[in-house]
Design a protein around this motif. Structure first.
Motif: not given
Length: 201
Positions: A162-174
């Motif tokens: 199952p899908r669990r503890n999924v992080s929100p989708e968003m673009a990140v830059d380093l």
């Protein structure tokens, strides 16, 4: 952490590597499970060796193999950052709301990270003594199907994750400058990942 007595196998729950989903699928097959409190659910390899192995392995008479999943270090940090941006954490000390990814990484690199960046280390979790890796079987998160195949064969069972503890989708830059510093100051994370990808290209 899950233990499979007959199969002589221990599965470590490295945070943010899909192990919550693995645990949900595997729990009916496990002989023992440590799911709470979080500090014990995510027991590290060295802590297992020092505190639990003697009990579970009957002082060497029932030696267990161990397995875990590791994520590419920047992807792992990205997932933690996004996970702590969940609306449920807004206003709490462990929320990354109002912090950009560079700020999160900078905080994580400090000796005493603030709550929002206090996430531990995959290398510290997985290493034991001077060994390159502290577990018998280490799998790549980006090839989680290989871990599932291994477990299905070892346990003789079909697993549906199952899908669990999924992080929100968003673009990140380093920023390149900070990435260079990250790779230098936390080289153990990248060295272990390089070791794994050389074994599992």
């Amino acid at each position: 952490m899950l233990l499979f007595w007959k199969q002589k196998l221990v599965l470590f729950a490295v945070p943010k590597t899909g192990t919550t989903a693995l645990e949900a699928a595997l729990l009916p097959h496990a002989s023992a499970a440590i799911l709470d409190p979080p500090g014990m659910k995510h027991v590290s390899v060295s802590r297992y060796r020092n505190m639990l192995a003697g009990f579970f392995e009957q002082r060497g008479r029932h030696e267990m193999e161990t397995m875990a999943v590791m994520r590419e270090p920047i992807s792992w940090l990205d997932s933690w950052y996004r996970y702590r941006r969940r609306p449920q954490l807004a206003g709490k000390d462990n929320s990354t709301e109002g912090v950009d990814f560079d700020g999160f990484i900078t905080a994580w690199l400090t000796d005493n990270p603030p709550a929002f960046a206090n996430i531990g280390s995959q290398a510290r979790f997985l290493r034991d003594g001077d060994a390159a890796c502290g577990v018998t079987h280490l799998f790549r998160y980006d090839r989680l199907e290989e871990a599932v195949d291994f477990l299905e064969t070892r346990l003789g069972a079909d697993l549906a994750l199952p899908r669990r503890n999924v992080s929100p989708e968003m673009a990140v830059d380093l920023s390149p400058k900070l990435e260079k510093r990250l790779r230098s100051e936390r080289s153990a994370e990248f060295d272990l990942w390089a070791w794994l990808t050389e074994r599992r290209p």
